[in-house]
Scaffold this motif. Structure first.
Motif, PDB file in Angstrom:
ATOM      1  N   ILE A  47       0.839  -1.201   0.000  1.00  0.00           N
ATOM      2  CA  ILE A  47       0.000   0.000   0.000  1.00  0.00           C
ATOM      3  C   ILE A  47       0.872   1.248   0.000  1.00  0.00           C
ATOM      4  O   ILE A  47       0.642   2.191  -0.777  1.00  0.00           O
ATOM      5  N   LEU A  48       1.898   1.259   0.851  1.00  0.00           N
ATOM      6  CA  LEU A  48       2.768   2.437   0.936  1.00  0.00           C
ATOM      7  C   LEU A  48       3.523   2.674  -0.362  1.00  0.00           C
ATOM      8  O   LEU A  48       3.672   3.821  -0.807  1.00  0.00           O
ATOM      9  N   PHE A  49       4.006   1.605  -0.993  1.00  0.00           N
ATOM     10  CA  PHE A  49       4.716   1.765  -2.269  1.00  0.00           C
ATOM     11  C   PHE A  49       3.813   2.397  -3.318  1.00  0.00           C
ATOM     12  O   PHE A  49       4.231   3.302  -4.056  1.00  0.00           O
ATOM     13  N   ALA A  50       2.578   1.932  -3.389  1.00  0.00           N
ATOM     14  CA  ALA A  50       1.662   2.381  -4.432  1.00  0.00           C
ATOM     15  C   ALA A  50       1.235   3.836  -4.256  1.00  0.00           C
ATOM     16  O   ALA A  50       1.230   4.607  -5.215  1.00  0.00           O
ATOM     17  N   VAL A  51       0.880   4.224  -3.027  1.00  0.00           N
ATOM     18  CA  VAL A  51       0.286   5.551  -2.822  1.00  0.00           C
ATOM     19  C   VAL A  51       1.292   6.604  -2.383  1.00  0.00           C
ATOM     20  O   VAL A  51       0.969   7.795  -2.345  1.00  0.00           O
ATOM     21  N   TYR A  52       2.521   6.196  -2.066  1.00  0.00           N
ATOM     22  CA  TYR A  52       3.486   7.168  -1.535  1.00  0.00           C
ATOM     23  C   TYR A  52       4.855   7.095  -2.208  1.00  0.00           C
ATOM     24  O   TYR A  52       5.338   8.090  -2.747  1.00  0.00           O
ATOM     25  N   PHE A  53       5.464   5.918  -2.198  1.00  0.00           N
ATOM     26  CA  PHE A  53       6.855   5.817  -2.629  1.00  0.00           C
ATOM     27  C   PHE A  53       7.045   6.094  -4.121  1.00  0.00           C
ATOM     28  O   PHE A  53       7.958   6.837  -4.512  1.00  0.00           O
ATOM     29  N   ILE A  54       6.191   5.524  -4.970  1.00  0.00           N
ATOM     30  CA  ILE A  54       6.349   5.738  -6.419  1.00  0.00           C
ATOM     31  C   ILE A  54       6.184   7.210  -6.793  1.00  0.00           C
ATOM     32  O   ILE A  54       7.048   7.780  -7.471  1.00  0.00           O
ATOM     33  N   PRO A  55       5.096   7.900  -6.363  1.00  0.00           N
ATOM     34  CA  PRO A  55       5.012   9.329  -6.691  1.00  0.00           C
ATOM     35  C   PRO A  55       6.141  10.154  -6.087  1.00  0.00           C
ATOM     36  O   PRO A  55       6.641  11.097  -6.715  1.00  0.00           O
ATOM     37  N   TYR A  56       6.578   9.792  -4.886  1.00  0.00           N
ATOM     38  CA  TYR A  56       7.698  10.477  -4.235  1.00  0.00           C
ATOM     39  C   TYR A  56       8.952  10.401  -5.116  1.00  0.00           C
ATOM     40  O   TYR A  56       9.594  11.415  -5.424  1.00  0.00           O
ATOM     41  N   ALA A  57       9.290   9.208  -5.551  1.00  0.00           N
ATOM     42  CA  ALA A  57      10.489   9.016  -6.371  1.00  0.00           C
ATOM     43  C   ALA A  57      10.394   9.764  -7.694  1.00  0.00           C
ATOM     44  O   ALA A  57      11.382  10.362  -8.156  1.00  0.00           O
ATOM     45  N   LEU A  58       9.227   9.762  -8.315  1.00  0.00           N
ATOM     46  CA  LEU A  58       9.069  10.426  -9.607  1.00  0.00           C
ATOM     47  C   LEU A  58       9.053  11.944  -9.471  1.00  0.00           C
ATOM     48  O   LEU A  58       9.505  12.665 -10.373  1.00  0.00           O
ATOM     49  N   MET A  59       8.570  12.457  -8.354  1.00  0.00           N
ATOM     50  CA  MET A  59       8.661  13.901  -8.089  1.00  0.00           C
ATOM     51  C   MET A  59      10.119  14.329  -7.957  1.00  0.00           C
ATOM     52  O   MET A  59      10.516  15.388  -8.457  1.00  0.00           O
ATOM     53  N   VAL A  60      10.900  13.512  -7.265  1.00  0.00           N
ATOM     54  CA  VAL A  60      12.328  13.792  -7.132  1.00  0.00           C
ATOM     55  C   VAL A  60      12.980  13.847  -8.507  1.00  0.00           C
ATOM     56  O   VAL A  60      13.833  14.705  -8.774  1.00  0.00           O
ATOM     57  N   PRO A 414      -3.015  18.950 -10.987  1.00  0.00           N
ATOM     58  CA  PRO A 414      -2.755  17.567 -10.556  1.00  0.00           C
ATOM     59  C   PRO A 414      -1.400  17.409  -9.870  1.00  0.00           C
ATOM     60  O   PRO A 414      -1.273  16.673  -8.889  1.00  0.00           O
ATOM     61  N   GLY A 415      -0.404  18.137 -10.396  1.00  0.00           N
ATOM     62  CA  GLY A 415       0.924  18.071  -9.786  1.00  0.00           C
ATOM     63  C   GLY A 415       0.925  18.591  -8.369  1.00  0.00           C
ATOM     64  O   GLY A 415       1.518  17.992  -7.459  1.00  0.00           O
ATOM     65  N   MET A 416       0.251  19.718  -8.137  1.00  0.00           N
ATOM     66  CA  MET A 416       0.164  20.286  -6.795  1.00  0.00           C
ATOM     67  C   MET A 416      -0.607  19.361  -5.851  1.00  0.00           C
ATOM     68  O   MET A 416      -0.250  19.215  -4.676  1.00  0.00           O
ATOM     69  N   LEU A 417      -1.642  18.712  -6.369  1.00  0.00           N
ATOM     70  CA  LEU A 417      -2.437  17.797  -5.546  1.00  0.00           C
ATOM     71  C   LEU A 417      -1.626  16.573  -5.119  1.00  0.00           C
ATOM     72  O   LEU A 417      -1.687  16.138  -3.960  1.00  0.00           O
ATOM     73  N   ILE A 418      -0.849  16.014  -6.058  1.00  0.00           N
ATOM     74  CA  ILE A 418      -0.032  14.837  -5.731  1.00  0.00           C
ATOM     75  C   ILE A 418       1.058  15.215  -4.727  1.00  0.00           C
ATOM     76  O   ILE A 418       1.321  14.486  -3.764  1.00  0.00           O
ATOM     77  N   GLY A 419       1.693  16.383  -4.951  1.00  0.00           N
ATOM     78  CA  GLY A 419       2.689  16.863  -3.996  1.00  0.00           C
ATOM     79  C   GLY A 419       2.073  17.091  -2.628  1.00  0.00           C
ATOM     80  O   GLY A 419       2.656  16.747  -1.599  1.00  0.00           O
ATOM     81  N   GLY A 420       0.862  17.657  -2.613  1.00  0.00           N
ATOM     82  CA  GLY A 420       0.163  17.895  -1.349  1.00  0.00           C
ATOM     83  C   GLY A 420      -0.206  16.609  -0.641  1.00  0.00           C
ATOM     84  O   GLY A 420      -0.136  16.515   0.593  1.00  0.00           O
ATOM     85  N   TRP A 421      -0.577  15.585  -1.425  1.00  0.00           N
ATOM     86  CA  TRP A 421      -0.919  14.287  -0.846  1.00  0.00           C
ATOM     87  C   TRP A 421       0.287  13.676  -0.129  1.00  0.00           C
ATOM     88  O   TRP A 421       0.178  13.225   1.016  1.00  0.00           O
ATOM     89  N   CYS A 422       1.443  13.668  -0.778  1.00  0.00           N
ATOM     90  CA  CYS A 422       2.647  13.091  -0.168  1.00  0.00           C
ATOM     91  C   CYS A 422       3.087  13.912   1.044  1.00  0.00           C
ATOM     92  O   CYS A 422       3.581  13.353   2.037  1.00  0.00           O
ATOM     93  N   PHE A 423       2.921  15.240   0.971  1.00  0.00           N
ATOM     94  CA  PHE A 423       3.229  16.105   2.108  1.00  0.00           C
ATOM     95  C   PHE A 423       2.337  15.728   3.291  1.00  0.00           C
ATOM     96  O   PHE A 423       2.809  15.580   4.424  1.00  0.00           O
ATOM     97  N   PHE A 424       1.050  15.539   3.020  1.00  0.00           N
ATOM     98  CA  PHE A 424       0.088  15.188   4.065  1.00  0.00           C
ATOM     99  C   PHE A 424       0.417  13.837   4.687  1.00  0.00           C
ATOM    100  O   PHE A 424       0.407  13.692   5.913  1.00  0.00           O
ATOM    101  N   VAL A 425       0.708  12.825   3.853  1.00  0.00           N
ATOM    102  CA  VAL A 425       1.012  11.489   4.366  1.00  0.00           C
ATOM    103  C   VAL A 425       2.240  11.536   5.283  1.00  0.00           C
ATOM    104  O   VAL A 425       2.246  10.934   6.364  1.00  0.00           O
TER     105      VAL A 425
END
Length: 470
Positions: A47-60, A414-425
Motif C-alpha cells: 500500500i505504501l509503495f503504491a500511494v506514496y513511494f512511487i510518486p515520491y520518487a518520480l517527483m524527485v 494535478p501536480g500540486m495535488l499529488i505533492g500535497g498528498w505526499c506532504f500530508f502522508v
C-alpha cells in the motif's frame, strides 16, 4: 552524441540498482515485521509503495531534472521555487534530523560487537546506564576521527555497505531455498488472506512513520537524472524498477522471516536482535554453526561505526558549504587544518550527547531503548522529506517558469495535488508517530523534533547579533 559521451551515460537499470542500495536495507524488513504483525507487513508495504513511494520518487526525478545544475539538492530547489530563508530552513532540517540518527549508531555498534564476541543476545540484558556510558565514549571517539578528515573511511563504508546489501539479499534467497536444499524444519506459512491482511486500526497508523522512514531518501539520486541516456524516460523507468525491487525484497524478506518467527508470537527483542537471530538460524539450517551471524555482525559493526562518523561530517558539510552567513553564525564556519568544521562538530557533540544520556533516565531496558530510537528516528528523519514535497508543490504553482527534460506530471493542479498528498502522508505519519503509551517516551518524542527544528529559528538571530557587534 559521440560514443565517448554515450558511454558515460547511466542506464536506467544501473540507476535502479544505485537507488536500491541507497534506499533499502534488511533492517527495514525487521522493523516492518516487528511493528506490523509479521506477515501482515507485506500488504502494508505494498500500500505504501503504491500511494506514496512511487510518486515520491518520480517527483524527485522532475525536481532533479528541472534544477540539474544546482548542487545543493533540496535546499537549492527551495531557494529557486520559494525563498532563500526557506532554503536555509530546508538545509537546517536536513542536517539536524541526523542527530537522533547519529545517537542510534553507538547502540547498534555495541549490540553488533556483542554478537561478534559472544554470539548471543546478552546485549539486551545490559544495564542501560552502562550502555549509555559505552555509547558516549564510542561517540566521542567517532567525533575525534571525523575531526581529522575521513580518508580511507569512505572506502571502508562503501565496502561494508555493499557487503551488508549483498548479505541481506543472500539471506532472502538462502532462507527461502533452505527447506528444499537442507530439509530445514521451518515454520509453515498459512497462505490464507487473514494471514496477510493487516488490521487498519489505530496501531496501523501509529506505526506508519516507520514505513515512511524506511522508503525515504531517494532525493539523494537527483543529481543523476540528467546523466541518464534519456532523462524523459530513463529516470521514471529506474524509479519504477526501484519500487518493484523494493516491493519484491520487502515481500520475500518478510516471507523469509515468517518461516523463522511466528507472526502471532513475535519476540520482544526482534528490533534489537532479529537480524542476528535470522543469520544464526540460517547458519544452523546450512550446518555451518555461527559463521553467518559472525560475518554479519562484523560487517554490521564496521558499517554502523563508519556511517556514524560520516553522518557527523557529511550532512554538516552539506549545510555549511553552501550556507549564507545571514542565517548561520560565523563561528560555525571555522575549520581546522583537516578542513573539518570544528565548531559544527562541537555542536553535534553537545546535541547527540544529550540524546544518548537523557533517555536512560526513563527507559529501563535495552530492547525498549532500541525501539524508542527507531521510533524517534521515524518521527524526525521524514521531516526532511516535507521539503521535497513543498518544493514540488511550489514548482507546479510556478507553472511554465521552469522547464525540464523529465516531467512526472505536466499539468499544474494535478501536480500540486499529488505533492500535497505526499506532504500530508508524511506529516500525518510523523505526528501520529509521536504517540507512545509510555509517558516518558511520549515527552521525548514531542520535545526532540520541536527542539531540533526550533534551534533552526535561533541561529539566524545569533548570526544577526554577531553582524551587529562586528
Amino acid at each position: 552524441m559521440n560514443k565517448t559521451q554515450n558511454e558515460k551515460k547511466i542506464l536506467w537499470y544501473n540507476l535502479a540498482f544505485m537507488a536500491f542500495s541507497t534506499v533499502w536495507g534488511f533492517g527495514n524488513v525487521i522493523n516492518g515485521f516487528s511493528e506490523y504483525g509479521g506477515l501482515k507487513a507485506i500488504v502494508s508495504w505494498l500500500i505504501l509503495f503504491a500511494v506514496y513511494f512511487i510518486p515520491y520518487a518520480l517527483m524527485v526525478g522532475e525536481l532533479g531534472s528541472t534544477f540539474k545544475n544546482e548542487n545543493g539538492g533540496v535546499s537549492s530547489w527551495i531557494r529557486r521555487t520559494i525563498s532563500p530563508g526557506m532554503a536555509y530552513m530546508a538545509g537546517w532540517t536536513y542536517w539536524i534530523v541526523h542527530m537522533p540518527y547519529i545517537s542510534q549508531k553507538p547502540n547498534s555498534s555495541v549490540i553488533a560487537a556483542s554478537w561478534v564476541f559472544f554470539r548471543d543476545a546478552r546485549a539486551s540484558e545490559m544495564n542501560v546506564q552502562l550502555l549509555a556510558v559505552i555509547c558516549l565514549i564510542l561517540f566521542l571517539f567517532a567525533v575525534w576521527i571525523a575531526s581529522r578528515g575521513l580518508g580511507v573511511l569512505k572506502k571502508l563504508t562503501a565496502i561494508a555497505g555493499s557487503t551488508m546489501f549483498i548479505m541481506s539479499l543472500l539471506f532472502i534467497v538462502m532462507m527461502i531455498a533452505a527447506p528444499g536444499i537442507t530439509d530445514a524444519q521451518v515454520l509453515k506459512i498459512d497462505w490464507s488472506v487473514d494471514t496477510f491482511m493487516p488490521t487498519f486500526d489505530g496501531n496501523f497508523f501509529l506505526s506508519l512513520s516507520i514505513l515512511v522512514f524506511a522508503v525515504g531518501g531517494c532525493e539523494k539520486l537527483s543529481p543523476y537524472v540528467n546523466k541518464t541516456k534519456n532523462p524523459a524516460k530513463d529516470f521514471s523507468r529506474g524509479m519504477i524498477a526501484l519500487a518493484a525491487m523494493v516491493a519484491v525484497c520487502a515481500m520475500l524478506g518478510t516471507i523469509a522471516l515468517g518461516m523463522m518467527f511466528d507472526s502471532n508470537n513475535i519476540p520482544e527483542d526482534l528490533m534489537t536482535n532479529g537480524a542476528y537471530y535470522a543469520f544464526q538460524m540460517l547458519g544452523e539450517y546450512y550446518h555451518v554453526g555461527d559463521l553467518f551471524v559472525v560475518i554479519y555482525a562484523i560487517v554490521n559493526l564496521i558499517s554502523q561505526f563508519s556511517v556514524m562518523v560520516l553522518s557527523i561530517d557529511a550532512p554538516l558539510r552539506m549545510l555549511l558549504d553552501s550556507a549564507d552567513e545571514k542565517y548561520i553564525p560565523k563561528a560555525l564556519f571555522k575549520k581546522n587544518k583537516y578542513g573539518t568544521y570544528t565548531n559544527g562538530h562541537k555542536l553535534i557533540l553537545i546535541i547527540v550527547s544529550i540524546l544518548i544520556i537523557v533517555p536512560v533516565f526513563g527507559i529501563e531496558n535495552v530492547d525498549a531503548l532500541v525501539k524508542w530510537l527507531v521510533k524517534v528516528n521515524s518521527v524526525c528523519m521524514p521531516l526532511r522529506y516535507l521539503w521535497v514535497f513543498a518544493a514540488y508543490i511550489a514548482l507546479k504553482r510556478l507553472g511554465d517558469k521552469f522547464t525540464a527534460e523529465y516531467q512526472f506530471v505536466r499539468k499544474r493542479v494535478p501536480g500540486m495535488l499529488i505533492g500535497g498528498w505526499c506532504f500530508f502522508v508524511t506529516a500525518f505519519a510523523c505526528i501520529l508517530g509521536i504517540y507512545s503509551e509510555d509517558r516518558f517516551q511520549l515527552i521525548l518524542n514531542i520535545i526532540t523534533p520541536f527542539v531540533l527544528i526550533g534551534l533552526g529559528f535561533i541561529m539566524p538571530r545569533i548570526a544577526r547579533k554577531n553582524r551587529e557587534h562586528a
